[in-house]
Write a protein that holds these residues in place. Sequence first.
Motif, PDB file in Angstrom:
ATOM      1  N   ALA A 153       0.824  -1.210   0.000  1.00 36.30           N
ATOM      2  CA  ALA A 153       0.000   0.000   0.000  1.00 36.30           C
ATOM      3  C   ALA A 153       0.858   1.259   0.000  1.00 36.30           C
ATOM      4  O   ALA A 153       0.618   2.194  -0.780  1.00 36.30           O
ATOM      5  CB  ALA A 153      -0.919  -0.008   1.218  1.00 36.30           C
ATOM      6  N   CYS A 154       1.874   1.292   0.848  1.00 35.70           N
ATOM      7  CA  CYS A 154       2.703   2.498   0.949  1.00 35.70           C
ATOM      8  C   CYS A 154       3.560   2.702  -0.294  1.00 35.70           C
ATOM      9  O   CYS A 154       3.810   3.844  -0.696  1.00 35.70           O
ATOM     10  CB  CYS A 154       3.578   2.426   2.199  1.00 35.70           C
ATOM     11  N   GLY A 155       4.012   1.616  -0.917  1.00 36.76           N
ATOM     12  CA  GLY A 155       4.762   1.758  -2.160  1.00 36.76           C
ATOM     13  C   GLY A 155       3.922   2.391  -3.250  1.00 36.76           C
ATOM     14  O   GLY A 155       4.379   3.270  -3.988  1.00 36.76           O
ATOM     15  N   ALA A 156       2.672   1.949  -3.350  1.00 36.63           N
ATOM     16  CA  ALA A 156       1.767   2.536  -4.336  1.00 36.63           C
ATOM     17  C   ALA A 156       1.454   3.990  -3.998  1.00 36.63           C
ATOM     18  O   ALA A 156       1.347   4.843  -4.890  1.00 36.63           O
ATOM     19  CB  ALA A 156       0.478   1.718  -4.402  1.00 36.63           C
ATOM     20  N   ILE A 157       1.325   4.276  -2.711  1.00 38.25           N
ATOM     21  CA  ILE A 157       0.999   5.642  -2.291  1.00 38.25           C
ATOM     22  C   ILE A 157       2.129   6.606  -2.638  1.00 38.25           C
ATOM     23  O   ILE A 157       1.886   7.731  -3.091  1.00 38.25           O
ATOM     24  CB  ILE A 157       0.683   5.662  -0.785  1.00 38.25           C
ATOM     25  N   THR A 158       3.386   6.188  -2.447  1.00 33.10           N
ATOM     26  CA  THR A 158       4.499   7.083  -2.782  1.00 33.10           C
ATOM     27  C   THR A 158       4.515   7.421  -4.267  1.00 33.10           C
ATOM     28  O   THR A 158       4.973   8.500  -4.655  1.00 33.10           O
ATOM     29  CB  THR A 158       5.854   6.455  -2.413  1.00 33.10           C
ATOM     30  N   ALA A 159       4.024   6.504  -5.098  1.00 35.98           N
ATOM     31  CA  ALA A 159       4.009   6.745  -6.538  1.00 35.98           C
ATOM     32  C   ALA A 159       2.743   7.464  -6.990  1.00 35.98           C
ATOM     33  O   ALA A 159       2.656   7.888  -8.142  1.00 35.98           O
ATOM     34  CB  ALA A 159       4.138   5.415  -7.285  1.00 35.98           C
ATOM     35  N   THR A 160       1.756   7.609  -6.097  1.00 30.40           N
ATOM     36  CA  THR A 160       0.459   8.165  -6.479  1.00 30.40           C
ATOM     37  C   THR A 160       0.191   9.539  -5.892  1.00 30.40           C
ATOM     38  O   THR A 160      -0.255  10.453  -6.592  1.00 30.40           O
ATOM     39  CB  THR A 160      -0.677   7.211  -6.031  1.00 30.40           C
ATOM     40  N   VAL A 161       0.454   9.701  -4.597  1.00 30.22           N
ATOM     41  CA  VAL A 161      -0.002  10.885  -3.877  1.00 30.22           C
ATOM     42  C   VAL A 161       0.532  12.202  -4.445  1.00 30.22           C
ATOM     43  O   VAL A 161      -0.244  13.137  -4.682  1.00 30.22           O
ATOM     44  CB  VAL A 161       0.330  10.754  -2.373  1.00 30.22           C
ATOM     45  N   PRO A 162       1.852  12.362  -4.683  1.00 28.79           N
ATOM     46  CA  PRO A 162       2.318  13.661  -5.192  1.00 28.79           C
ATOM     47  C   PRO A 162       1.653  14.055  -6.509  1.00 28.79           C
ATOM     48  O   PRO A 162       1.265  15.217  -6.697  1.00 28.79           O
ATOM     49  CB  PRO A 162       3.830  13.445  -5.364  1.00 28.79           C
ATOM     50  N   SER A 163       1.507  13.096  -7.429  1.00 27.96           N
ATOM     51  CA  SER A 163       0.880  13.400  -8.716  1.00 27.96           C
ATOM     52  C   SER A 163      -0.596  13.721  -8.548  1.00 27.96           C
ATOM     53  O   SER A 163      -1.131  14.607  -9.227  1.00 27.96           O
ATOM     54  CB  SER A 163       1.046  12.211  -9.673  1.00 27.96           C
ATOM     55  N   TYR A 164      -1.265  13.009  -7.667  1.00 28.81           N
ATOM     56  CA  TYR A 164      -2.694  13.236  -7.426  1.00 28.81           C
ATOM     57  C   TYR A 164      -2.921  14.662  -6.928  1.00 28.81           C
ATOM     58  O   TYR A 164      -3.788  15.396  -7.439  1.00 28.81           O
ATOM     59  CB  TYR A 164      -3.192  12.209  -6.413  1.00 28.81           C
ATOM     60  N   ILE A 165      -2.127  15.077  -5.939  1.00 26.73           N
ATOM     61  CA  ILE A 165      -2.261  16.441  -5.421  1.00 26.73           C
ATOM     62  C   ILE A 165      -1.975  17.459  -6.522  1.00 26.73           C
ATOM     63  O   ILE A 165      -2.706  18.445  -6.687  1.00 26.73           O
ATOM     64  CB  ILE A 165      -1.309  16.668  -4.234  1.00 26.73           C
ATOM     65  N   ALA A 166      -0.915  17.232  -7.294  1.00 30.01           N
ATOM     66  CA  ALA A 166      -0.529  18.175  -8.347  1.00 30.01           C
ATOM     67  C   ALA A 166      -1.627  18.320  -9.394  1.00 30.01           C
ATOM     68  O   ALA A 166      -1.856  19.419  -9.923  1.00 30.01           O
ATOM     69  CB  ALA A 166       0.767  17.716  -9.003  1.00 30.01           C
ATOM     70  N   GLU A 167      -2.333  17.233  -9.713  1.00 27.26           N
ATOM     71  CA  GLU A 167      -3.354  17.276 -10.757  1.00 27.26           C
ATOM     72  C   GLU A 167      -4.641  17.944 -10.292  1.00 27.26           C
ATOM     73  O   GLU A 167      -5.446  18.378 -11.118  1.00 27.26           O
ATOM     74  CB  GLU A 167      -3.628  15.860 -11.260  1.00 27.26           C
ATOM     75  N   LEU A 168      -4.859  18.038  -8.986  1.00 23.19           N
ATOM     76  CA  LEU A 168      -6.017  18.763  -8.469  1.00 23.19           C
ATOM     77  C   LEU A 168      -5.708  20.237  -8.235  1.00 23.19           C
ATOM     78  O   LEU A 168      -6.609  21.077  -8.259  1.00 23.19           O
ATOM     79  CB  LEU A 168      -6.488  18.142  -7.147  1.00 23.19           C
ATOM     80  N   SER A 169      -4.444  20.557  -8.017  1.00 26.04           N
ATOM     81  CA  SER A 169      -4.049  21.889  -7.569  1.00 26.04           C
ATOM     82  C   SER A 169      -4.006  22.899  -8.712  1.00 26.04           C
ATOM     83  O   SER A 169      -3.999  22.548  -9.892  1.00 26.04           O
ATOM     84  CB  SER A 169      -2.682  21.813  -6.899  1.00 26.04           C
ATOM     85  N   ILE A 170      -3.955  24.185  -8.324  1.00 25.77           N
ATOM     86  CA  ILE A 170      -3.654  25.244  -9.280  1.00 25.77           C
ATOM     87  C   ILE A 170      -2.142  25.449  -9.291  1.00 25.77           C
ATOM     88  O   ILE A 170      -1.453  25.135  -8.316  1.00 25.77           O
ATOM     89  CB  ILE A 170      -4.385  26.556  -8.930  1.00 25.77           C
ATOM     90  N   SER A 171      -1.616  25.974 -10.375  1.00 23.62           N
ATOM     91  CA  SER A 171      -0.166  25.989 -10.565  1.00 23.62           C
ATOM     92  C   SER A 171       0.570  26.831  -9.534  1.00 23.62           C
ATOM     93  O   SER A 171       1.688  26.496  -9.136  1.00 23.62           O
ATOM     94  CB  SER A 171       0.170  26.487 -11.972  1.00 23.62           C
ATOM     95  N   SER A 172      -0.034  27.932  -9.061  1.00 22.97           N
ATOM     96  CA  SER A 172       0.686  28.850  -8.177  1.00 22.97           C
ATOM     97  C   SER A 172       0.998  28.245  -6.816  1.00 22.97           C
ATOM     98  O   SER A 172       1.977  28.623  -6.173  1.00 22.97           O
ATOM     99  CB  SER A 172      -0.113  30.141  -7.989  1.00 22.97           C
TER     100      SER A 172
END
Length: 553
Positions: A131-150
């Motif tokens: 679970a944690c291995g998958a999370i390390t590969a998922t979480v940063p990208s997931y947050i970035a794709e929801l966020s605004i660039s600034s």
Amino acid sequence: MGGFRAVEDRPTPKEVYNWRLYTEAAIIATGSMLFGYDSAFVGTTLARSSFKKSFGITKENSNSINSNITSAFQAGAFWGAVFCFFLTERLGRKWALQINVLTFVIGAILMTVATNQLSYIYTGRVLTGIACGAITATVPSYIAELSISSIRGILTGLFEVAYQVGSVVGFWINYGISQNISSDSATSWRIPMAFQLVPGGMLLIGGFFLHESPLWLLRKNKDEQAYKVLVDLRKLPIEHPYVQEDLQAMRNRLAEEAIISQRYGFGAWAHFRGALSEFSRKGMRNRVFLVFCMFTLNNLSGASAINYYSPTLFGSLGITDVALYTGIYGLVKAIASIIYYVFLIDLIGRRRPVIVSSFVCSVCLWIVGTYVKIGNPAAKLAAGEELSASTVAGGRAATGMIMIYSIFWSFGLNGIPWIVSAEIFPGALRVFSGTWAALVQWAIQFPVTKALPYIFASFGFGTWYFFAGWMLLATVWAYFLLPETKALTLDQMDLIFGYNNDSRYKIPHTSMTKRFIDEGLVNQAATDDKIGSVHEEKSAEDRVESFQEGRNN
């Protein structure tokens, strides 16, 4: 204006800075709290006499069993990172995250209910690791794709903040248990095992309220759902120019992915094959190798060893209240990390902090190892001898060196590898570059954690010298081979790494980087040399048209 309301280089409506975006980013970032807690609680928990009694751990088999329990997590994490991409592409980031969190919860339950079944502990460790291995590969990208660039950087930085919070909680829960519950009681090891369910349960429940990644929805032709997500997260109508610009940026990203995939067809497998081909090109190979070096040195720095085997390592200094000092160590490290990643990361850059951090950490570990060699406090205490005044004073100095190490480690190879690995690749490759970073992290951490009990048994004080030597190597490596990537555009990255140009350098040259930045020649050089990259092969409109044609065929 900065922080959570940083201004972009385009008109930024105030509505986009809203509680919904911040809350969802915080919920997703909780994923890193899971393995932050794991890194802190395991070592002390395995050292408790009740745990040893419950699972038949003796002096003769302790090295084998402890290394198996600890490294089972890293082995699972490696395979979790391997399969994460395909699960995410099929089900989306939201449901892939939920499946992995549920896997984590099942693993935590197995470890908590175990009585004398070591197989439950091993299975639970593997499941939580997956679970944690998958999370390390998922979480940063997931947050970035929801966020605004600034504010994408600061929201993604919540990943590191949550990790540090998890580690502090893990260290201090063990301290509280050591002060209030007998080490001979099975409760003393069940509580920290069971506490894994708290952040896991929070993330599992919170995950149902998350939006799916709009980029993934567009990739799957679910355009209307993507529009609804953007309206909810931006608090603006779909017709608003800001939302339309976000949509166009996502379509451009998908067009870049289509360009990479076009030789192999369409879909996730074609994208995967195209990405592998792109990574093998000149100017990309050295970036891939740079990521490998960063995460290898990260795991050979001694930090994860101190986390997972703190009773053994602090015990070698003659410290008897191990839980207290590991708690202080974790707290110092967390505060230093948060200060750096919230306030300093974009001021002092990446390269120089790694050089200074690695050198100071190396010096600290050389001093600690020398104290253990000369004073030999652990052996004297085990023999019932009283430590001399000079040995006690040396122990305080060595403990101080560990705390200094934790401060400097926090702004060096602790988190900078994750930042640099995200900066140096084009957007169309970042899903795979993030997975590659996670794979290297867990692949190197596995043999280190597996071997450390044997290293310590064989080397003794030399264990500290072992890690000090690697940190010295990291200092030299960073000085000669790590470029400064702060504020560089992708065009500038391509120039530095020799992508689509005639540069004879096969590794990034730091002197070259500094000269181009100081003299302001990067953009001019890129124009003169007609440097191209994946994102420059077609205009934005052409890329979108090409991608749309591919989707319609």
